[in-house]
Design an enzyme around this catalytic site. Structure first.
Site, PDB file in Angstrom:
ATOM      1  CG  ASP A 104       3.709   4.437  11.268  1.00  0.00           C
ATOM      2  OD1 ASP A 104       4.536   3.528  11.162  1.00  0.00           O
ATOM      3  OD2 ASP A 104       2.502   4.328  10.945  1.00  0.00           O
ATOM      4  CG  ASP A 205       6.279   0.778   7.962  1.00  0.00           C
ATOM      5  OD1 ASP A 205       5.060   0.575   7.920  1.00  0.00           O
ATOM      6  OD2 ASP A 205       7.000   0.817   6.948  1.00  0.00           O
ATOM      7  CD  GLU A 262       3.184  -3.217   8.953  1.00  0.00           C
ATOM      8  OE1 GLU A 262       2.248  -3.252   8.150  1.00  0.00           O
ATOM      9  OE2 GLU A 262       4.278  -2.679   8.671  1.00  0.00           O
ATOM     10  CG  HIS A 327      -2.678   2.255   7.146  1.00  0.00           C
ATOM     11  ND1 HIS A 327      -2.232   1.549   8.244  1.00  0.00           N
ATOM     12  CD2 HIS A 327      -1.598   2.444   6.372  1.00  0.00           C
ATOM     13  CE1 HIS A 327      -0.937   1.341   8.125  1.00  0.00           C
ATOM     14  NE2 HIS A 327      -0.523   1.872   6.998  1.00  0.00           N
ATOM     15  CG  ASP A 328      -1.200  -1.200   5.088  1.00  0.00           C
ATOM     16  OD1 ASP A 328      -1.171  -0.170   4.397  1.00  0.00           O
ATOM     17  OD2 ASP A 328      -0.324  -1.485   5.916  1.00  0.00           O
TER      18      ASP A 328
HETATM   19  C1  GLC Z   1       3.623  -0.825   6.022  1.00  0.00           C
HETATM   20  C2  GLC Z   1       2.580   0.254   6.013  1.00  0.00           C
HETATM   21  C3  GLC Z   1       2.106   0.454   4.599  1.00  0.00           C
HETATM   22  C4  GLC Z   1       3.277   0.873   3.751  1.00  0.00           C
HETATM   23  C5  GLC Z   1       4.411  -0.136   3.868  1.00  0.00           C
HETATM   24  C6  GLC Z   1       5.686   0.423   3.316  1.00  0.00           C
HETATM   25  O1  GLC Z   1       3.113  -2.063   5.698  1.00  0.00           O
HETATM   26  O2  GLC Z   1       1.539  -0.098   6.888  1.00  0.00           O
HETATM   27  O3  GLC Z   1       1.076   1.399   4.520  1.00  0.00           O
HETATM   28  O4  GLC Z   1       2.879   0.979   2.414  1.00  0.00           O
HETATM   29  O5  GLC Z   1       4.686  -0.450   5.210  1.00  0.00           O
HETATM   30  O6  GLC Z   1       6.195   1.399   4.162  1.00  0.00           O
END
Ligand code: GLC
Length: 538
Positions: A104, A205, A262, A327-328
């Site tokens: 990541d 990310d 993402e 995971h979110d």
């Molecule tokens: C992304 C991650 C998340 C995190 C956010 C800030 O959305 O998937 O878990 O809290 O970024 O880094």
């Protein structure tokens, strides 16, 4: 497989990727938190599952305010996960098993404990001042109306220098300034560090957030309600795409590396925005997550619409990637409505994920149908849950420990798990499902095997046969002479499915039929929640 086929196997395009949340996968040292040695221990399981790569959520040194998404050193492994030697061992052993490792990469922000930020905060004249986004306030108020994704102003006043810094997430996660050329170069060196070690790519990310408006214009708000902010000046700015192009150039200077963006869009399913980052499949990132499957309701037509919209938005040469959970968000099995037939629905969803066009991502535990777990107020670890309880209880419920076996703590740890296990672990776990031929786990395994051995399923074109309107989503996957037909019944009723003409079909995998079953058919009765894949000839 012939050597010709082997040559054109592109792992990130034709393979399957598994997403590990490392705190929750396997604990090897008994501290209740998953670690690298735990992942090493489970490589055999992953190999058996048949996946080609793993994306591991962050394991860099971190104060863990956002559990690793707040990095204080990009070149170090956090001791809670192990050491650099452990990581190198994982990389070597995974590669030996034919499994690639995707890290990541968090470009939007660092931790406020990162030495870069500490130095940047020291004074207005700090040589690293411009590595972050600092700005004067106006008469005791923040520089503009930008809101953080976790609520409240995105600006935090630094008493020492009297300026505000921007944080798109928590105040402990200050945003980097991607308009600063020096930062750009230094950050790219951090990525090179891992690429030189042999890491196979990065999940990027919140990559569409990294650039902000140069003029710091206020974001428009809806109905005068500040919380209903449209992130016009804080998301999807041109420069994010420019940085992505540079990342691609960097990855192209290595062999066989991948980038996955993402890109959450508002409204969800605004696939055109996500597709912009793919830039023709050559200059942009390799893959951009399409979250529309996640946000789609349980309905064949809704899935059909989001899938076709996504495919239609892809630029020439662009390749989709598909995902049901992460995971979110909530775990997929609990998003299917009515709380009935969830196991059957999970099999239909898995069949779709692994047979539609694009690279599938499996979130750990999805393959055994792990459920969301109730986490009491006292047990909440996610900062979002702590902030918004009881309105929003946070993301912990989809991050609980992997359920390996019926032993104490599901075989996850010998210590006290950092989050509670789901209460069903003694009946829902890997060991138990390995022993049941028709378990969800074995369905996943069979699908992955089938996908690998049949070209249409991993690289073929996608030709819809129905638009899902009568509850059945059916499509062909096709390469050259080989055609496969996938039929998915999203309803709890038997349905008649019709092809435009008579065809021969041989069942290769099905929730309701025996493999090898031969049929000359045009109309076919499809059982409730049936998922069937056939090899078809005219
Ligand atoms: C992304 C991650 C998340 C995190 C956010 C800030 O959305 O998937 O878990 O809290 O970024 O880094």
């Amino acid at each position: 497989m012939s050597s010709q086929k082997k040559e054109s196997w592109i792992w990130w395009k034709h393979g399957v990727i598994y997403h590990i949340y490392p705190r929750s996968f396997q604990d090897a040292d008994g501290d209740g938190i998953g670690d690298i040695r735990g992942i090493i221990r489970r490589l055999g399981y992953l190999k058996e599952l048949g996946i080609d790569g793993i994306w591991i959520s962050p394991m860099y040194k971190s104060p863990m305010v956002d559990f690793g998404y707040d990095v204080s050193s990009y070149r170090e492994i956090d001791p809670v996960f192990g050491t650099m030697d452990d990581f190198m061992e994982l990389l070597g052993k995974a590669h030996d098993a034919g499994i690639r490792i995707i890290l990541d990469m968090i470009l939007n922000h660092t931790s406020n404990q990162h030495p870069w930020f500490i130095e940047s905060s020291e004074s207005l004249a700090s040589p690293k001042r411009n590595w972050y986004i600092w700005k004067e306030g106006t008469m005791g108020t923040p520089p503009n109306n930008w809101k953080s994704a976790v609520g409240g102003s995105a600006w935090n006043l630094d008493e020492q220098t009297g300026q505000y810094y921007l944080h798109s997430f928590f105040k402990e996660q200050p945003d980097l300034n991607w308009r600063d050329p020096e930062l750009h170069g230094v950050f790219f060196d951090e990525m090179k560090f891992w690429l030189d070690l042999g890491v196979d790519g990065f999940r990027l990310d919140v990559i569409n957030l990294i650039a902000k408006d140069k003029k710091f214009r206020n974001n428009p708000v809806l109905l005068g309600i500040p919380a209903l902010q449209q992130h016009v000046y804080t998301r999807n700015r041109k420069r994010s795409v420019t940085v992505v192009t540079k990342i691609r150039e960097l990855l192209n200077s290595y062999e066989n590396r991948v980038s996955i963006g993402e890109i959450y869009t508002h409204p969800p399913g605004d696939v055109k925005t996500a597709a912009r980052y793919l830039a023709g499949g050559e200059n942009g990132i390799h893959l951009a997550f399409d979250f529309s499957l996640i946000f789609s309701t349980w309905n064949a037509h809704a899935y059909y619409k989001s899938i076709t919209a996504w495919y239609a938005s892809l630029p020439e040469g662009g390749w989709p990637c598909n995902v049901l959970s992460n995971h979110d968000l909530l775990r997929s099995i609990d998003r299917f409505p009515w709380r009935t037939n969830r196991e059957e629905k999970a099999k239909v969803a898995a069949t779709l994920l692994l047979t539609m066009m694009g690279t599938p991502f499996i979130y750990y535990g999805e393959e055994i149908g792990m459920h969301n777990t109730h986490v009491s107020k006292k047990q909440i670890r996610d900062p979002l849950g702590k902030r918004y309880w009881p309105l929003f209880t946070g993301r912990d419920k989809a991050r609980t420990p992997m359920q390996w076996n019926p032993e104490p703590n599901g075989g996850f740890t010998t210590g006290k798990p950092w989050l509670p296990l789901n209460r069903d672990f003694s009946s829902r776990n890997v060991k138990q499902q390995e022993g049941e031929p028709y378990s969800l786990l074995n369905h996943y395994r069979n699908l992955i095997k089938l996908r690998r051995s049949h070209e249409p399923l991993h690289r073929g074109s996608w030709l819809p046969v129905t638009n899902g309107q009568r509850g059945i989503l059916a499509y062909f996957r096709k390469t050259g002479e080989e055609r496969m037909l996938v039929i998915l019944n999203f309803t709890g009723r038997q349905k008649t499915f019709s092809l435009p003409e008579h065809s021969y079909g041989k069942v290769v995998l099905s929730t309701h039929r025996s493999p090898g079953e031969f049929n000359y058919f045009q109309h076919m009765q499809i059982g409730a929640f049936e998922a069937t894949i056939c090899l078809v000839s005219e």
